[in-house]
Motif scaffolding. Structure first.
Motif, short mmCIF file in Angstrom:
data_model
loop_
_atom_site.label_atom_id
_atom_site.label_comp_id
_atom_site.label_asym_id
_atom_site.label_seq_id
_atom_site.Cartn_x
_atom_site.Cartn_y
_atom_site.Cartn_z
N GLY A 112 0.69 -10.03 -0.22
CA GLY A 112 -0.24 -9.19 0.52
C GLY A 112 -1.10 -10.03 1.46
N TYR A 113 -0.46 -11.01 2.09
CA TYR A 113 -1.19 -11.93 2.95
C TYR A 113 -1.20 -11.38 4.37
N PRO A 114 -2.39 -11.31 4.98
CA PRO A 114 -2.48 -10.58 6.26
C PRO A 114 -1.97 -11.38 7.45
N GLY A 115 -0.72 -11.83 7.41
CA GLY A 115 -0.22 -12.68 8.49
C GLY A 115 0.54 -11.93 9.56
N GLY A 125 -0.54 -0.51 1.89
CA GLY A 125 -0.25 -1.37 3.04
C GLY A 125 -1.56 -1.84 3.63
N PRO A 126 -1.50 -2.79 4.56
CA PRO A 126 -2.74 -3.27 5.17
C PRO A 126 -3.42 -2.18 5.99
N ARG A 153 -8.07 -1.66 -1.70
CA ARG A 153 -7.53 -3.00 -1.58
C ARG A 153 -6.03 -2.99 -1.42
N TYR A 154 -5.55 -3.82 -0.50
CA TYR A 154 -4.12 -4.00 -0.37
C TYR A 154 -3.72 -5.25 -1.13
N LEU A 155 -2.91 -5.06 -2.16
CA LEU A 155 -2.55 -6.17 -3.04
C LEU A 155 -1.11 -6.61 -2.90
N GLY A 156 -0.36 -6.00 -1.97
CA GLY A 156 1.05 -6.33 -1.88
C GLY A 156 1.88 -5.37 -2.71
N PRO A 157 3.08 -5.79 -3.09
CA PRO A 157 4.02 -4.85 -3.70
C PRO A 157 3.68 -4.47 -5.15
#
Lengths: 282, 298, 336, 615
Positions: free
Chosen positions: C281-284, D78-79, D279-283
């Motif tokens: 979840g890295y905002p790159g 998602g972001p 919060r966006y934490l990824g998958p």
């Protein structure tokens, strides 16, 4: 009568690399005409860096002159038609210095012999081609059964160089440009290779441009001599000029010829050791 | 080509016949071992395909979420498929992707690299631009385009797409190899023997670089399989076919790591690693064949 | 010198041609995909059951972004806009500006990848040099080679997930995801820097472990190859200390190809590490490019992909410029 | 070195075996059913949950952290892009707190209980012929900057939309509303373009939220200063809601409770959480681990699958869902039928559509693709209490037309009877590549059809490409959600007024990209739309007539109900709606979520629900 091969006011400049202020002038206003009607051996003598190799490569069409032109039967090499180019390749052949690098290590030595036959359509079938090759090998004193079907590193330097002479002979050229053909050959074999060259002229009527740094061998086999120094012709004339050199450089060359002394082997090849050193420091 | 002192030519006894490439390759332990491992993986998959009912690849054909046991040697998925049955399809498919992509990449790359390096001049300039462009444009862009244009991406589509992008590195590398190779004296001999540029490339340069091309091919193989897995994990893989990448994709999308269904995600991952290992060994081996200095040392 | 200038000029032309061609491809390709960026927006609206009757909306946006014009006209507009240094607005994330999107994402990507690439290169090269130099008999060295092989053959996304599982969950030393703590905003303070480093640790580790293996293995075989060179034998014959030979002669000579590899991978740096970014979840920028391609967000695709193209092309250009200084053989081949 | 290679290999292998061994856990091996096609339903009963013993980290008691105890953490999928735009008329991501924490609506529909909850308004009334709707607004509502909320804001918002129908969600306003009049400061009248007793349910044109979001009223005194509402980022939004924006970046957005919220005075209620983080934490894995660690209180829909949820609940028993056991989920109001292209042979024939219906094993879809999180669907309506009388009224029709039946032999026979050679079929199954759900279902359905001998080509497409393919009718089958799930509204999706020939874009995926036309059905549906939605006496007979046609034609094939699997973590917050206490809908991404956080007044004025701190 148009000469067979002619260099007209040829200059070759290698652009300087980075940091080099000046460009290197390899050859300056070089002019040469070779009429192949009378077979002759012209020696081009000079130390390494004198431009003699560049000259040879330009005569072979492997390098383009910066200015001036190389003419084959009166026509600029760059503007030859297809058929004329093929004719040129047949009539003007070469022998190179390094008898190992000229072989593609992937193939047996036969490769260098069969390719020109195939490319110039010299034979109608395999038998004919085989016969041609054997004849050429025998002509330079090699036994076909000892050489054919071998890989280059299975043969000695002398054998390899002789195969190259046989390769040139195969095409029945008018001119052979031999660039230091013996400088990388063991001293004991040089004599026989040089004999091969002489034989080319005498038996097959082939003219030779013999490029060398070694005035002794030039004197031995050539009819005329051109001395190159830093890209310029400093002396030119019949082989007798060795007896009465005019230019200080020629004098220097002559004075450095080793005195024949059976106890002293021929000196290490100066040009080679220089180039090898140069590469190492790279 | 540096000439060392030991190369001074003398009339020494001719050395024994040098081993040809084929012998060199067969004598190379790395190539042999890598090859055996590779064939073992492929062979197991193919043999498995004969022994395991292909119906077990379908969802709902077996109890879900079973760890390995007698009836399903590699366990089952959340969708009720046999992992072993999936592997019998996935391994050949992944290898197929690698093979096609590496072949395409090497062939196109060599063609452009040789032509660009040998002829130089404006041909070189144009090809360099093309190569650099392909190096820079992300594959993803093309993949999305193709996914939108074709009906369902297949293993072959994936392979071709990856292959069409696998040539730019080889092209660059081969170009610089050619630049150095073309100054060698045997090229001059070829030229005065009446060979055309095309002849010289195919008959003089290519054979010289065969082991090197082989190493590159194997490398492209590895990269292609990796690319397939990466694209599949992003959900861009072939939906109706199984590849190692798709297996990882499905196992991840059903949260198999979290649920400790290690047999589901670990099987394709380990296979992928073994496949890499096999290919990497072959790659190293080819490297040694083309660079004799490495031969004695490694 | 004049020759060098000419050479630089020629390379520069190639650079320009590369960029222009690449930009054209990046412009045209997405437009070949059936559908348009509004489709992505409609899909989003439709997923919440509000996609009905948006003709006016579609029309307005098509006009706002010039999508109703012929493609060649759009292309000219695009070039003109670029020339003014304007990347325009994102369509899918309207009213966000493309430049803002890129510049919020870029530092994270570049920061993460720059550090990891350089670090893994350094460690990998030094380790590879030492191991390649020694006779590979000792158990430690064998273990290192084996570990490098394992690292190199592990798919990095799997490694990433495993790291996450181990160090963010089982032994929660590092945070699960993100680039900085929730509720904070990027700023240059000590606390924030520490926070950023803590968050970057796991993604960095996953990248370093894998690429380390690669640099290690390639340096090792370079060293082995160099060990057989004459100048090394010569140096040994001269009786130099082995360590001195290793670093002065061996390492320095192996550095050129190794540095070339580093330069090339730096060119790709701005492309981001998509899968790593997704997993952590890295905002790159990888994520930005991925989502813009999927959503056919033309302006964002053009802006972000152009960045990659330019940086890759620039690295190539720079290498062309520097190479002749380092390797005279290339100097001859290229200028001769 | 040669031996090194081998020892390398062996080391790698042993390392892997060790890893595998560490992961492996002894468990009872359940019975395996081989080869034969299994009806998974029966098998599942025998399945034992395999409990890995090694790597279980039980949620340790968390030290009480006051700040954490007052915070609600929501995981998003998602972001947040763009992070700074809080404009409901251009931004498509309203569910990042914009409409559930900031803006508020006139009414909230509690689909679970069937309540129509007054919030910014106190009530509504249609005129006699349902061409105008008058709404009474509360007189004690203030914007976050202290300005009063009045009829002027409503009129301004509607005029802004009328002026520029290209504003997001504007079209339905323009289509339905002729004008909005201010009667007094706290009364507005909506003049409708046609007689429409359903208008108060139309969230796209009226600020009454059922599903997800609704028309948003914006403050006149702020927005009138903006020349172009489309480029207004509104990054410091003025709203009426209980929370104000504190921070927003790509990876998280923070909302803070306002002490001066109008509702605190009006209702005497303060929402529990002082801070809400999105919060966006990824998958999935990250979110699951965060739930176990108590870092997250609830994730939004679609992030966590059932398998992961079960694992999370096992490791952290404080994590719950709507139901205690499978299917765990709450029913989303939008069921998932398989759209079949009625314009593509052979599915232009009802027999072929029915044949296809018999080939689909809905239980298997629910069990495999949804991992048991959902149940088969008989139609395109959710199984809510309000729908039950309608379903009961067509019980005998459903006997005659068994939409849930799976009978492969019968399906194949029907294809044969209809003269269809299934071996020539190659069905283009379009899938939204970004939807994990669709991708999974496609796999299972393709396997089922494949087993029956029908070739299916799954075509995953992303956003725009999918949109084009579906709207233009370039597909054979496609799974889609049918919203809003109301009786008449969902039947209206089959109305020929939405019909377009192949190649032309229709308005909506579900209306009607499958190219169905039947004038008889149109007539009945139009009559239903003119009938007040709660007039069951009139509606039920109409529904019976409509379904007699619909079931015979089967324009789309019902598959499953839509599951909403939403885990709640009760470590810090309790009082979540569950099946045992079904006081509200458990959906954090809808605008209605503020009634979950704060609770709401029922029709007697009694306060219901609201989440409470656990300590």
């Amino acid at each position: 009568m148009t000469p067979l091969l002619q260099a007209r006011d040829v200059t070759k400049i290698f652009k300087g690399g980075l940091g080099d202020r000046a460009a290197t002038v390899a050859l300056k206003n070089f002019t040469l005409a070779l009429d192949a009607e009378q077979p002759t051996i012209i020696a081009v003598v000079g130390e390494s860096g004198s431009g003699k190799t560049t000259m040879g490569r330009m005569l072979l069409g492997l390098e383009r002159p910066t200015t001036g032109e190389i003419l084959y039967r009166g026509k600029n090499l760059l503007r030859l038609a297809r058929e004329e180019a093929k004719q040129f390749r047949i009539e003007v052949q070469a022998i190179f210095q390094d008898p190992f690098g000229v072989y593609n290590s992937f193939y047996r030595v036969d490769h260098v012999l069969t390719v020109p036959i195939e490319k110039f359509g010299l034979a109608h079938n395999a038998n004919e081609s085989r016969a041609m090759i054997e004849r050429a090998l025998k002509a330079v004193g090699l036994k076909p059964e000892d050489t054919l079907g071998r890989y280059p590193n299975q043969l000695s330097g002398g054998q390899r160089q002789r195969i190259m002479i046989a390769r040139a002979l195969l095409l029945r050229p008018k001119v052979i440009i031999a660039d230091e053909p013996v400088s990388m050959i063991d001293a004991s074999l040089r004599e026989s290779i040089l004999k091969n060259l002489l034989q080319l002229k005498q038996e097959f009527g082939i003219s030779i441009i013999y490029i060398t740094h070694d005035l002794t061998t030039a004197y031995q086999i050539s009819d005329s001599i051109i001395v190159l120094y830093r890209g310029e012709v400093v002396e030119q004339g019949g082989v007798e000029l060795v007896n009465d050199p005019q230019h200080p450089y020629t004098k220097l060359l002559i004075s450095s010829i080793p005195v024949p002394d059976p106890n002293r082997p021929w000196g290490e090849d100066e040009e080679w050791s220089q180039s090898a050193h140069a590469e190492r420091t790279v | 080509m540096a000439l060392a002192a030991k190369d001074i030519i003398t009339e020494e006894t001719p050395s024994a016949a040098p081993p040809g490439y084929s012998t060199l390759i067969l004598q190379n332990r790395k190539i042999v071992f890598g090859g055996i491992l590779f064939l073992l993986i492929l062979g197991t998959a193919l043999a498995g395909a004969l022994m395991i009912d292909p119906k077990l690849r379908r969802s709902g054909s077996i109890t879900r979420k079973l760890p390995p046991h007698a009836a399903a040697v590699l366990g089952t998925t959340s969708l009720g498929q046999s992992v072993a049955a999936q592997m019998t399809e996935a391994v050949p498919n992944s290898i197929q992707v690698g093979l096609i992509a590496a072949l395409l990449g090497t062939v196109i790359g060599s063609l452009l690299g040789f032509v660009s390096g040998y002829f130089g001049g404006w041909v070189d300039a144009v090809l360099r631009v093309v190569i650099d462009v392909f190096l820079a444009v992300p594959v993803l862009l093309f993949l999305v385009l193709i996914a939108a244009l074709v009906r369902g991406v297949t293993v072959q589509h994936m392979a071709i797409i990856i292959g069409l992008f696998a040539w730019s590195w080889p092209a660059r590398a081969i170009r610089s190899q050619t630049l150095s190779l073309k100054t060698r004296p045997f090229v001059d001999v070829a030229r005065i023997s009446g060979m055309s540029g095309f002849d010289i490339i195919t008959r003089e340069l290519v054979p010289q670089m065969l082991p090197w091309l082989g190493a590159n091919f194997v490398n492209a193989f590895i990269v292609a399989i990796l690319a397939e897995a990466g694209l599949s994990i992003l959900g861009l893989g072939p939906q109706r076919e199984m590849t190692l990448g798709m297996m990882i994709y499905w196992s991840l999308s059903y949260g198999s790591i979290l649920q400790n269904m290690w047999w589901w995600w670990l099987t394709p991952v380990v296979t992928l690693m073994l496949l890499f290992l096999a290919l990497y060994l072959i790659h190293l081996g080819f490297d040694e064949v083309s660079n004799p200095r490495l031969r004695t040392q490694v | 010198m004049r020759a060098y200038v000419a050479y630089v000029g020629q390379r520069f032309l190639i650079l320009l041609a590369t960029i222009i061609l690449a930009m054209t491809i990046v412009f045209l390709l997405p437009r070949l995909v059936p559908g348009d960026p509004m489709g992505a927006i409609m899909a989003k609206l439709s997923s919440v059951g509000a996609g009905r009757g948006n003709e006016a909306l579609i029309r307005d946006y098509m006009e706002r972004f010039g999508l109703n014009k012929p493609v060649w006209q759009q292309y000219i507009d695009y070039l003109v806009q670029l020339a003014q240094g304007n990347l325009g607005y994102s369509i899918a994330n309207f009213p966000a500006k493309v430049s803002d999107l890129i510049f919020t994402a870029l530092p994270w990507t570049v920061g993460l990848l720059l550090v990891t690439t350089v670090l893994s290169w350094l460690i990998g090269s030094v380790l590879g040099a030492v191991v390649g130099w020694r006779e590979s008999k000792s158990v430690t060295i064998r273990a290192v080679v084996v570990l490098a092989l394992v690292a190199y053959t592990t798919p990095y996304y799997i490694l990433a997930i495993l790291l996450l599982f181990a160090f963010a969950f089982l032994v929660p030393i590092f945070p699960l995801a993100g680039a900085y703590e929730v509720g904070t905003k990027p700023e240059f303070t000590f606390a924030f820097t520490v926070d950023v480093l803590r968050h970057a640790a796991l993604p960095a580790m996953s990248i370093i472990l894998v690429s380390l293996g690669w640099w290690f293995l390639s340096m090792r075989s370079l060293m082995i190859s160099i060990k057989g060179e004459d100048y090394i034998l010569w140096a040994e014959a001269k009786g130099l200390f082995p360590r001195r030979i290793l670093w002065r002669y061996g390492f320095r000579n192996a550095l050129l190809p190794q540095a070339t590899g580093l330069a090339l991978s730096l060119g790709y740096l701005v492309g981001g590490a998509l899968v790593t970014e997704v997993i952590f979840g890295y905002p790159g920028i990888g994520w930005l490019i991925f989502s813009s391609i999927k959503g056919l967000d033309y302006p964002v695709i053009q802006g972000s992909v152009m960045l990659i193209i330019i940086s890759v092309a620039l690295v190539n250009f720079a290498m062309d410029l520097i190479y002749p200084f380092i390797d005279p053989r290339i100097r001859q081949a290229q200028t001769g | 070195m040669k031996t090194l290679k081998f020892s390398a290999m062996i080391l790698v292998l042993t390392a892997l075996v060790v890893i595998a061994g560490a992961c492996a856990a002894p468990g009872t091996l359940p019975q395996v059913v081989q080869q034969t096609v299994v009806v998974p339903q029966t098998v599942i009963a025998q399945e034992t949950v395999i409990v890995p013993q090694t790597v279980v980290a039980q949620a340790t008691p968390v030290p009480v952290d006051q700040a954490r105890a007052e915070t609600l953490n929501i995981a998003i999928g998602g972001p947040i892009v763009p992070a700074d735009a809080i404009n409901p008329y251009v931004n498509w991501n309203r569910d990042m707190g914009m409409h559930n924490f900031c803006y508020e609506y006139f009414f909230y529909q509690n689909l679970q209980t069937g309540e129509y909850i007054p919030w910014l308004a106190t009530g509504y009334e249609y005129n006699a012929d349902s061409t105008a709707l008058t709404v009474k607004l509360r007189d004690d509502v203030t914007w976050s900057d202290g300005q009063p909320f009045t009829a002027d804001d409503v009129v301004f918002t509607y005029e802004m939309i009328q002026k520029d129908p290209s504003l997001n969600w504007g079209q339905q306003v323009v289509d339905n509303v002729a004008s909005v009049e201010k009667v007094d400061d706290h009364t507005v009248t909506f003049n409708l373009k046609t007689s429409n007793p359903h208008f108060h349910l139309n969230r796209e044109a009226f600020p009454a939220v059922g599903i997800w979001g609704g028309t948003t009223i914006v403050p006149k005194h702020i927005w009138e200063k903006e020349a172009d509402p489309k480029t207004f980022t509104n990054s410091n939004p003025v709203c009426t809601g209980a929370y104000k924006l504190a921070n927003s970046t790509e990876q998280s957005r923070t909302w803070e409770r306002r002490d001066d919220w109008w509702g605190t005075k009006a209702f005497g209620v303060t929402p529990g959480p002082k801070t809400v983080n999105l919060r966006y934490l990824g998958p999935e894995t990250n979110v699951a681990l965060a739930l176990v660690n108590n870092e997250i209180d609830t994730p939004m829909i679609g992030i966590l699958g059932v398998g992961s949820f079960e694992e999370v609940a096992r490791r952290n028993p404080k994590v719950i869902a709507w139901q205690k056991d499978l299917p765990f989920s709450w029913l989303d109001p939008c069921p998932r039928p398989l759209m079949v292209n009625n314009a593509h042979p052979p599915f232009d024939k009802a027999e072929a559509r029915w044949a296809l219906s018999y080939l689909i094993d809905r239980n298997a879809v629910a069990d495999l693709a949804y991992e048991g999180a959902t149940t088969p669907a008989w139609g395109v309506w959710p199984d809510y209490g309000g729908v039950k009388p309608y379903k009961d009224a067509i019980a005998d029709l459903l006997q005659q037309y068994p939409t849930e039946a799976y009978d492969e032999a019968k399906g194949l026979q029907m294809f044969k009877d209809a003269g269809v050679d299934i071996s020539t079929l190659d069905l283009k199954y379009v899938v939204n590549a970004d939807s994990n759900e669709e991708v999974k279902v496609a796999q299972v359905i393709a396997d089922q059809l494949g087993r029956a001998g029908i070739k299916v080509t799954i075509t995953p497409l992303s956003g725009p490409a999918e949109q084009t393919a579906v709207l233009e009718g370039d597909y054979d089958i496609k799974l889609h959600s049918f919203c809003p799930g109301y009786i008449a509204e969902n039947l209206d999706l089959f109305n020929s007024k939405y019909y377009k020939p192949l190649g032309e874009k229709v308005a909506l995926f579900e209306a009607n990209s499958f190219r169905y036309q039947n004038p008889e059905l149109d007539k009945i549906v139009n009559e239903m739309l003119a009938t007040p939605p709660d007039d069951n006496a009139k509606m039920i007979p109409l529904f019976q007539q409509a379904m007699a046609i619909w079931l015979k034609d089967l324009p789309v094939i019902p598959v499953v109900q839509a599951p909403a699997l939403v885990p709640f973590n009760t470590t810090y917050w309790t009082g979540w709606p569950t099946a045992d206490n079904p006081w509200n809908m458990p959906v954090s991404w809808w605008a209605t979520f503020n009634t979950v956080i704060a609770g709401y007044p029922d029709k007697d004025g009694k306060w219901v629900g609201g989440i409470k701190p656990a300590q």
